[in-house]
Scaffold this motif. Structure first.
Motif, short mmCIF file in Angstrom:
data_model
loop_
_atom_site.label_atom_id
_atom_site.label_comp_id
_atom_site.label_asym_id
_atom_site.label_seq_id
_atom_site.Cartn_x
_atom_site.Cartn_y
_atom_site.Cartn_z
N THR A 10 0.97 -1.05 0.11
CA THR A 10 0.06 0.05 -0.03
C THR A 10 0.99 1.19 0.15
N PRO A 11 0.55 2.54 -0.04
CA PRO A 11 1.10 3.61 -0.03
C PRO A 11 1.88 3.78 1.12
N GLU A 12 1.06 3.36 2.21
CA GLU A 12 1.74 3.39 3.64
C GLU A 12 3.04 2.55 3.90
N SER A 13 2.61 1.06 3.30
CA SER A 13 3.68 0.32 3.51
C SER A 13 5.03 0.68 2.67
N GLU A 14 4.74 1.44 1.63
CA GLU A 14 5.99 1.77 0.66
C GLU A 14 6.64 3.01 1.27
N PHE A 71 9.73 1.33 -6.76
CA PHE A 71 9.04 1.05 -7.87
C PHE A 71 7.65 1.50 -7.92
N ALA A 72 7.27 2.01 -9.24
CA ALA A 72 6.07 3.02 -9.15
C ALA A 72 4.81 1.89 -9.05
N GLU A 73 4.77 0.78 -9.49
CA GLU A 73 3.65 0.00 -9.60
C GLU A 73 3.09 -0.62 -8.33
N GLY A 74 2.54 0.23 -7.53
CA GLY A 74 2.24 0.09 -6.14
C GLY A 74 1.34 -1.13 -5.95
N GLN A 75 0.23 -0.96 -6.73
CA GLN A 75 -0.66 -2.07 -6.64
C GLN A 75 0.06 -3.68 -6.95
N GLU A 76 1.24 -3.49 -7.54
CA GLU A 76 1.57 -4.88 -8.11
C GLU A 76 2.60 -5.54 -7.18
N LEU A 77 3.03 -4.46 -6.01
CA LEU A 77 4.19 -4.85 -5.31
C LEU A 77 3.74 -5.70 -3.93
N ILE A 78 4.66 -6.42 -3.41
CA ILE A 78 4.39 -7.05 -2.19
C ILE A 78 5.07 -6.48 -1.02
N ALA A 79 4.04 -6.57 0.19
CA ALA A 79 4.54 -6.01 1.50
C ALA A 79 4.92 -7.00 2.39
N PRO A 102 -4.67 -6.75 6.59
CA PRO A 102 -3.26 -6.44 6.56
C PRO A 102 -3.04 -4.76 6.65
N ARG A 103 -4.16 -4.06 6.66
CA ARG A 103 -3.85 -2.52 6.99
C ARG A 103 -4.78 -2.29 8.08
N GLY A 104 -5.51 -3.01 8.75
CA GLY A 104 -6.23 -2.70 10.07
C GLY A 104 -7.76 -2.66 9.70
N GLN A 105 -8.46 -2.84 10.77
CA GLN A 105 -9.93 -3.05 10.79
C GLN A 105 -10.37 -1.84 9.84
N GLY A 106 -11.51 -2.12 9.14
CA GLY A 106 -12.28 -1.20 8.31
C GLY A 106 -11.60 -0.53 7.07
N LEU A 107 -10.41 -0.72 6.81
CA LEU A 107 -9.29 -0.41 5.64
C LEU A 107 -9.56 -1.22 4.69
#
Length: 138
Positions: A10-14, A71-79, A102-107
């Protein structure tokens, strides 16, 4: 059968420079992975550092090119990932349905589950005998 549960970046994990500090999420993940371990289904699990800490190797015929992250392909990256052992796809599906968000409740979040090939999935040429001799877990 082995299955890989893939946690999408996700943008946060990146942008994180250290593991997530959400204590509720960490507790949920630890509890889930303890259940997997107790059931004998957990083979491995880890979070990945952001893509800015990594690199890719691109192949161009015989030449290789190193491409540094991020890497720009955020949707294709693995956290992160969890590698499990299950009797069949149904059991793997049951475990993956229990995977904490993996992002927390409700996200909004997404995980992907993929079966791994086993040595038995390949034709039996002599070259594969070398892999069988390694006695890796199946």
């Amino acid at each position: 059968m082995r299955f890989l549960i893939i946690v999408k970046a996700t943008p946060e994990s990146e942008t994180e420079t250290s593991p997530a500090s959400d204590e509720q999420l960490l507790a949920a993940m630890a509890g889930f992975h303890q259940e997997l371990a107790k059931a004998g289904a957990l083979l491995d699990a880890a979070g990945l550092k952001p893509s800015s800490a990594g690199w890719r190797i691109r192949y161009h015929g015989q030449r290789r090119e190193v491409v540094d992250g991020p890497f720009a392909e955020g949707q294709e990256l693995i956290a992160g990932y969890t590698l499990i052992q299950a009797r069949d796809c149904e059991e793997a599906l049951a475990w993956s349905r229990r995977f904490p968000n993996p992002r927390g409740q409700g996200l909004a979040a997404e995980i992907e589950v993929r079966p791994l090939y086993a040595i038995e999935d390949f034709p039996p040429p002599a070259k594969l005998e070398r892999f069988k001799a390694l006695e890796l877990p199946t």
